[in-house]
Design an enzyme around this catalytic site. Structure first.
Site, PDB file in Angstrom:
ATOM      1  CE  LYS A  21      37.556 -25.505 -18.345  1.00  0.00           C
ATOM      2  NZ  LYS A  21      38.655 -25.127 -19.241  1.00  0.00           N
TER       3      LYS A  21
ATOM      4  CD  GLU B 197      38.254 -28.267 -20.623  1.00  0.00           C
ATOM      5  OE1 GLU B 197      37.433 -27.914 -21.494  1.00  0.00           O
ATOM      6  OE2 GLU B 197      39.141 -27.514 -20.168  1.00  0.00           O
TER       7      GLU B 197
ATOM      8  CG  HIS C 217      32.872 -24.920 -26.668  1.00  0.00           C
ATOM      9  ND1 HIS C 217      32.937 -23.565 -26.427  1.00  0.00           N
ATOM     10  CD2 HIS C 217      33.868 -25.488 -25.924  1.00  0.00           C
ATOM     11  CE1 HIS C 217      33.939 -23.323 -25.600  1.00  0.00           C
ATOM     12  NE2 HIS C 217      34.516 -24.479 -25.273  1.00  0.00           N
ATOM     13  NE  ARG C 218      33.100 -22.858 -22.451  1.00  0.00           N
ATOM     14  CZ  ARG C 218      33.626 -21.670 -22.240  1.00  0.00           C
ATOM     15  NH1 ARG C 218      32.872 -20.695 -21.758  1.00  0.00           N
ATOM     16  NH2 ARG C 218      34.898 -21.425 -22.486  1.00  0.00           N
TER      17      ARG C 218
ATOM     18  CG  HIS D 265      34.640 -22.332 -18.748  1.00  0.00           C
ATOM     19  ND1 HIS D 265      35.358 -21.183 -18.500  1.00  0.00           N
ATOM     20  CD2 HIS D 265      35.357 -23.014 -19.660  1.00  0.00           C
ATOM     21  CE1 HIS D 265      36.444 -21.168 -19.244  1.00  0.00           C
ATOM     22  NE2 HIS D 265      36.471 -22.260 -19.958  1.00  0.00           N
TER      23      HIS D 265
ATOM     24  CG  ASP E 235      34.114 -26.441 -19.500  1.00  0.00           C
ATOM     25  OD1 ASP E 235      35.157 -26.833 -20.042  1.00  0.00           O
ATOM     26  OD2 ASP E 235      33.300 -25.668 -20.051  1.00  0.00           O
TER      27      ASP E 235
ATOM     28  CG  ASP F 192      30.649 -21.286 -28.644  1.00  0.00           C
ATOM     29  OD1 ASP F 192      31.022 -22.217 -27.905  1.00  0.00           O
ATOM     30  OD2 ASP F 192      31.198 -20.155 -28.663  1.00  0.00           O
TER      31      ASP F 192
ATOM     32  CD  GLU G 107      34.093 -28.581 -23.555  1.00  0.00           C
ATOM     33  OE1 GLU G 107      35.089 -28.292 -22.877  1.00  0.00           O
ATOM     34  OE2 GLU G 107      33.140 -27.771 -23.731  1.00  0.00           O
TER      35      GLU G 107
END
Ligand code: G3P
Ligand code: MG
Length: 236
Positions: free
Chosen positions: A107, A105, A12-13, A53, A41, A225, A39
């Site tokens: 945003k 993703e 994640h991120r 993000h 953003d 994370d 992933e």
């Protein structure tokens, strides 16, 4: 979306539990830890796709203010943690070099789908394959536009609640997966999504007991994370 293990671990991120989120360091760390996918953003800013993000820079950088109130040069001069800069989508994809699929993703709306589609189309015309990407968004009209522009790239419907028409949305978008918040997951919903022929990924799951619970419920993977924790669970 080539990564298709029985339980997909999505950094994640990048791997924000280990390095400043959405930076090249975090993304490289996520891959080195063994994530099956990472992933990020993405926001469209002055014609450039940047990886951040929030709509403000305050939480993740040493700057202040709204992203859209700063010039690209000002944004790129900020410290995003440990000397890292806010990267562009191009820089991230150059770094990843196809090692794992990247979940992009969207945003922002207003042209983000078009810009991402143009960028990915260029890569596909070179040597990339559609499975190296998964494009997702909470902004379903933007995601729909992406689907029209580049139908060969897999997409994921992001839900932060469970709208009445989630199934119709996923079908209309021909989404490969539905990405749900852990707050709204239950066995019936998972079964319904899987009966539609789609995968179910859940965000953001950092505790091993939650990873275990979701895996037992039939979830196909988690955004975390701490990819190392999920990988350890799988190995047990
Ligand atoms: O894509 C899963 C997750 O990243 C969605 O929420 O707010 O962390 O971007 P957020
Ligand atoms: Mg995200």
């Amino acid at each position: 979306m080539a990564a298709d293990p029985s339980f997909t671990v999505i950094g994640h991120r990048g791997a924000r539990g280990h390095a400043p989120e959405n930076t090249l360091l975090a993304i490289d760390t996520g891959i080195r830890l063994g994530s099956h996918m990472v992933e990020i953003d993405v926001q469209l800013h002055s014609g450039e796709l940047i990886v951040i993000h929030d709509l403000r820079v305050d939480r993740t950088t040493n700057g202040h203010g709204r992203v859209d109130a700063l010039s690209l040069a000002q944004l790129r001069a900020l410290d995003a943690g440990q000397g890292q800069r806010i990267p562009t989508l191009g820089e991230v994809l150059d770094l990843v070099e196809g090692r794992v699929p990247v979940n992009i993703e969207l945003k922002t709306g207003a042209g983000t789908a078009e810009a991402v589609a143009a960028h990915l189309r260029g890569l596909l015309e070179a040597n990339a394959t559609p499975e190296q990407f998964l494009v997702s968004s909470f902004h379903l009209p933007e995601l729909y536009e992406f689907r029209q522009l580049l139908p060969q790239v897999p997409i994921g419907v992001l839900l932060c609640g469970v709208p009445l028409d989630w199934a119709a949305c996923a079908a209309e978008l021909q989404a490969e997966c539905v990405n749900l918040s852990d707050e709204f997951v239950d066995e019936r919903l998972i079964a319904d999504i899987k009966n539609q022929g789609r995968r179910v990924y859940v965000y953001t799951v950092n505790e091993p007991e939650d990873m275990h619970r979701l895996r037992a419920m039939g979830v196909d993977g988690v955004f975390t994370d701490y990819p190392d924790r999920a990988l350890k669970l799988i190995a047990q």
